[in-house]
Structures are given as C-alpha cells and as structure tokens.
Design a protein around this motif. Sequence first.
Motif, PDB file in Angstrom:
ATOM      1  N   ILE A  50     -36.720 -59.130  16.069  1.00 35.92           N
ATOM      2  CA  ILE A  50     -37.584 -58.346  15.171  1.00 35.92           C
ATOM      3  C   ILE A  50     -37.955 -57.023  15.825  1.00 35.92           C
ATOM      4  O   ILE A  50     -37.930 -55.968  15.178  1.00 35.92           O
ATOM      5  N   ASP A  51     -38.273 -57.048  17.110  1.00 39.39           N
ATOM      6  CA  ASP A  51     -38.586 -55.821  17.841  1.00 39.39           C
ATOM      7  C   ASP A  51     -37.391 -54.870  17.841  1.00 39.39           C
ATOM      8  O   ASP A  51     -37.543 -53.655  17.667  1.00 39.39           O
ATOM      9  N   TYR A  59     -36.648 -45.431  15.444  1.00 42.47           N
ATOM     10  CA  TYR A  59     -35.998 -44.406  16.253  1.00 42.47           C
ATOM     11  C   TYR A  59     -34.582 -44.111  15.826  1.00 42.47           C
ATOM     12  O   TYR A  59     -33.925 -43.212  16.361  1.00 42.47           O
ATOM     13  N   GLY A  60     -34.040 -44.856  14.865  1.00 46.05           N
ATOM     14  CA  GLY A  60     -32.704 -44.603  14.355  1.00 46.05           C
ATOM     15  C   GLY A  60     -31.589 -44.886  15.336  1.00 46.05           C
ATOM     16  O   GLY A  60     -30.549 -44.257  15.309  1.00 46.05           O
TER      17      GLY A  60
END
Length: 61
Positions: A50-51, A59-60
């Motif tokens: 999930i993180d 941040y893409g």
Amino acid sequence: MSTVVDVASSGDEDDEKRRDPFAESAIEIDDETLRRVSPAAWAGRVTDRIDDIGRRLIYGR
C-alpha cells in the motif's frame, strides 16, 4: 519466558520440573515458515504494498 519461570518458581525441585518450558519437546518453526503464516508478516507485506502504491501515485514513480 525462562526468567518469568525462574521468578515464579517456589524453589521446590519438583515444582521447577513442572514449570520448565524447556523440559519437554517443543514445536519449532523455522523462520521462513513463520514469516509465511504469521499474521504480522502478512500485515507488514500488505502495508509495504500500500505504501508503494501511495508513493507511485504521489511521486509518479
């Protein structure tokens, strides 16, 4: 565990044998199996995923 058993022991030798956690056979699980079946390990892996998804969205990357 052994420290608690030592403190709780009354000093009687028969009593110590009954309370000794290492006196009888124990079920031992290797680290890899424990990580595979442990709820804490599962939750940790889910949290990591999930993180990772959150980082990618923010941040893409």
